[in-house]
Design a protein around this motif. Structure first.
Motif, short mmCIF file in Angstrom:
data_model
loop_
_atom_site.label_atom_id
_atom_site.label_comp_id
_atom_site.label_asym_id
_atom_site.label_seq_id
_atom_site.Cartn_x
_atom_site.Cartn_y
_atom_site.Cartn_z
N SER A 78 28.96 -66.60 120.20
CA SER A 78 27.95 -67.62 120.49
C SER A 78 27.89 -67.93 121.98
O SER A 78 26.80 -68.18 122.52
CB SER A 78 28.21 -68.89 119.67
OG SER A 78 29.39 -69.51 120.08
N SER A 79 29.02 -67.90 122.65
CA SER A 79 29.02 -68.14 124.10
C SER A 79 28.33 -67.00 124.85
O SER A 79 27.59 -67.24 125.80
CB SER A 79 30.45 -68.29 124.61
OG SER A 79 31.07 -69.40 124.01
N THR A 82 24.55 -67.42 124.28
CA THR A 82 24.05 -68.55 125.07
C THR A 82 23.93 -68.19 126.54
O THR A 82 22.93 -68.49 127.19
CB THR A 82 24.95 -69.79 124.89
OG1 THR A 82 25.05 -70.09 123.50
CG2 THR A 82 24.40 -70.98 125.64
N TYR A 132 29.42 -66.83 130.52
CA TYR A 132 30.00 -66.65 129.19
C TYR A 132 31.43 -67.17 129.16
O TYR A 132 31.83 -67.89 128.24
CB TYR A 132 29.99 -65.16 128.80
CG TYR A 132 31.13 -64.76 127.90
CD1 TYR A 132 31.15 -65.13 126.56
CD2 TYR A 132 32.21 -64.03 128.39
CE1 TYR A 132 32.20 -64.77 125.73
CE2 TYR A 132 33.26 -63.67 127.57
CZ TYR A 132 33.26 -64.05 126.24
OH TYR A 132 34.30 -63.71 125.44
#
Length: 151
Positions: A78-79, A82, A132
């Motif tokens: 998810s990082s 994003t 990240y």
């Protein structure tokens, strides 16, 4: 049947080495500004500093945590997503602003190139990776704090 796939990560010790390399690289890059170096030497310090910063961040980002589980894998993915979305949105915004400025009148080539080069440097692969890493470590810290509060 085991549905959990094996994810290749470096050993935890590489994370410690990575923090050391990244910290030393930042110190060299910041310190090179204050020592009054000539321009060519300053550029070399900055280039090698960024190289070692990326190497250190790579080691930190792709090393196991002390306790690795499925949720840390979720935090990693998810990082990464994003960070990629943020950088893509910023690049889209930059190109939109440059197009609008071009429509309002021709920009001086030096100003246009300065804006584009500055943002291309910011939105490079290394910047995505560092973003990240920052997002992942913040989310992991929150998760570990919540787990400690539950106990």
């Amino acid at each position: 049947m085991n549905t959990q796939k094996k994810v290749f990560l470096l050993p935890y010790k590489c994370q410690v080495v990575g923090w050391f390399i990244a910290g030393a690289a930042l110190l060299v890059m910041i310190g090179s500004f204050f020592f009054g170096l000539d321009a060519m030497l300053l550029v070399r310090f900055q280039i090698y500093g960024m190289l070692f910063l990326y190497v250190g961040c790579f080691l930190v980002g792709f090393s196991r945590e002390k306790t690795e589980d499925e949720f840390t894998l979720y935090l990693r993915t998810s990082s990464a997503l994003t960070a990629l979305l943020v950088i893509c949105a910023l690049r889209f915004l930059l190109h939109t602003v440059l197009a609008i400025l071009q429509l309002s009148g021709p920009l001086e080539k030096d100003f246009h190139d300065l804006l584009k080069d500055a943002f291309d440097g910011f939105a490079s692969f290394g910047s995505v990776f560092i973003l990240y890493l920052i997002l992942y470590k913040i989310r992991l810290g929150r998760y570990n704090k919540e787990m400690a509060d539950e106990e």
